[in-house]
Write an enzyme that holds these catalytic residues in place. Structure first.
Site, PDB file in Angstrom:
ATOM      1  N   HIS A 154     -12.013   6.258   3.305  1.00 15.58           N
ATOM      2  CA  HIS A 154     -12.468   7.235   2.310  1.00 15.58           C
ATOM      3  C   HIS A 154     -12.335   6.577   0.948  1.00 15.58           C
ATOM      4  O   HIS A 154     -11.240   6.231   0.515  1.00 15.58           O
ATOM      5  CB  HIS A 154     -11.643   8.519   2.374  1.00 15.58           C
ATOM      6  CG  HIS A 154     -12.208   9.602   1.501  1.00 15.58           C
ATOM      7  ND1 HIS A 154     -13.132  10.520   1.950  1.00 15.58           N
ATOM      8  CD2 HIS A 154     -12.007   9.890   0.188  1.00 15.58           C
ATOM      9  CE1 HIS A 154     -13.463  11.335   0.966  1.00 15.58           C
ATOM     10  NE2 HIS A 154     -12.800  10.978  -0.110  1.00 15.58           N
ATOM     11  N   CYS A 155     -13.465   6.405   0.285  1.00 14.36           N
ATOM     12  CA  CYS A 155     -13.500   5.652  -0.967  1.00 14.36           C
ATOM     13  C   CYS A 155     -13.522   6.609  -2.161  1.00 14.36           C
ATOM     14  O   CYS A 155     -14.463   7.405  -2.294  1.00 14.36           O
ATOM     15  CB  CYS A 155     -14.734   4.746  -1.003  1.00 14.36           C
ATOM     16  SG  CYS A 155     -14.863   3.783  -2.530  1.00 14.36           S
ATOM     17  N   PRO A 156     -12.529   6.563  -3.037  1.00 15.57           N
ATOM     18  CA  PRO A 156     -12.525   7.456  -4.208  1.00 15.57           C
ATOM     19  C   PRO A 156     -13.636   7.146  -5.193  1.00 15.57           C
ATOM     20  O   PRO A 156     -14.060   8.038  -5.942  1.00 15.57           O
ATOM     21  CB  PRO A 156     -11.146   7.213  -4.831  1.00 15.57           C
ATOM     22  CG  PRO A 156     -10.744   5.842  -4.367  1.00 15.57           C
ATOM     23  CD  PRO A 156     -11.326   5.695  -2.999  1.00 15.57           C
ATOM     24  N   ASN A 160     -16.502   9.975  -1.272  1.00 15.69           N
ATOM     25  CA  ASN A 160     -17.072  10.177   0.053  1.00 15.69           C
ATOM     26  C   ASN A 160     -16.465   9.153   0.998  1.00 15.69           C
ATOM     27  O   ASN A 160     -15.851   8.171   0.558  1.00 15.69           O
ATOM     28  CB  ASN A 160     -18.603  10.018   0.001  1.00 15.69           C
ATOM     29  CG  ASN A 160     -19.297  10.526   1.242  1.00 15.69           C
ATOM     30  OD1 ASN A 160     -18.666  11.070   2.146  1.00 15.69           O
ATOM     31  ND2 ASN A 160     -20.603  10.336   1.302  1.00 15.69           N
TER      32      ASN A 160
END
Length: 338
Positions: A154-156, A160
């Site tokens: 999960h990439c800030p 998403n």
């Protein structure tokens, strides 16, 4: 919006989640001001040079924004109902009848599903939150509150998950981010030449802000290079970030970090697809459906053969698999007969 924190210091979750994206947006606004106004308009006098600089800058900015927005707005696909565990089987799993009981239930629930991976104990992977059989390479994301196909992380920065349907977009996003930062850095070097002709001693106090801008640009270059290099290395080995951090176990072959590694060329083709003219664009062209993936059978056999040379006894994974096959009456040919 769901609030987080305690007492009077309660911050909306969405504001916190979007903070990294706002940082990127702030960097873009700052860089646009520096490039277009401070350098091109105020310092470059040749119109042809200005035109070329602005053309390539806006081209890179457009590709950066296009890939970034695609990463953000392509949501994970919901896993179909055929992967759901029936309420009766959920009750059996909640009763905690031990590994053999759970294995019997899970093997029966996954009997018609394309499963190749398992847990360290040899059990079919399932989610205790969504109550589904997990497709290979899928994981549950606590932020997205769902199981995600081929979850990388999960990439800030994109607010998403990086998953099967936006994996290509994310790699392109990192690529264009690095090219954008490097192009900006090169033009800033040209700006330094316009200011002092590379004579650093000729810089005056009023140029201290320019030096700070150079340092910020260098930091963003280093950050994007590291992210892109690590991600590209994972793609070349056909691994996700999750698979690089945690070993993958296969029903046939046991623990193997290269079970999906089909070779550099094939790995990249799996991600970018067969249509080469779509490779530079954030248009979905990856191979497969995200539920099953081709296996590197030769690598799995090598690991299994190597384990047999060290210890001729079957592994725990193999024993559980064979026992459950006997219980269910399923005939599974030996691995070397595939």
């Amino acid at each position: 919006m769901c609030p987080i924190g305690e007492g009077h210091r309660r911050v909306p979750c969405c504001a916190v989640r979007w903070l990294p994206a706002l940082i990127i947006l702030g960097f873009l606004v700052w860089s646009y001001h520096v490039f277009v106004y401070q350098i091109c308009i105020k310092k470059v006098s040749d119109y042809l040079t200005i035109g070329l600089l602005l053309f390539f800058y806006h081209l890179l900015l457009f590709m950066f924004l296009w890939t970034w927005f695609r990463c953000i707005f392509v949501a994970p696909v919901r896993i179909p109902d055929q992967w759901k565990i029936s309420p009766e089987d959920v009750d059996k799993l909640k009763r905690n009848d031990g590994i053999e009981g759970a294995s019997r239930v899970l093997n029966y629930a996954a009997r018609n599903l394309p499963i190749a991976t398992c847990t360290i104990d040899g059990l079919v992977r399932y989610c205790k939150t969504c109550w589904i059989i997990k497709p290979d390479r899928a994981h549950h994301c606590r932020t997205c509150h769902m199981c995600v196909l081929k979850m990388d992380h999960h990439c800030p920065w994109i607010v998403n998950c990086v998953h099967f349907h936006n994996f290509k977009y994310f790699i392109l996003f990192l690529f264009y981010a690095e090219v954008y930062c490097f192009y900006l850095f090169c033009v800033m070097v040209y700006d330094l030449y316009l200011i002092c002709g590379f004579e650093v001693t000729a810089l005056k106090n009023q140029h201290s802000w320019n030096i700070l801008q150079y340092l910020v640009c260098i930091l963003f270059n280093i950050f994007t290079v590291i992210m892109y290099t690590v991600s590209l290395l994972n793609v070349s080995r056909n691994r996700t970030t999750m698979e690089s951090a945690y070993a993958t176990y296969f029903l046939l072959g046991g623990k193997n970090n290269n079970g999906f590694n089909l070779g550099y060329f094939v790995n990249f083709r799996d991600l970018y697809g067969d249509k080469w003219y779509l490779w530079p664009f954030p248009i979905f062209s990856s191979r497969g459906d995200g539920f099953s993936f081709p296996l590197a059978h030769d690598r799995l056999k090598e690991v299994r053969t190597g384990n047999q040379k060290k210890d001729n006894q079957p592994t725990r994974t193999q024993m559980y698999k064979e026992n459950m096959n006997r219980i269910l009456g399923i005939h599974q040919p030996p691995f070397n007969e595939e």
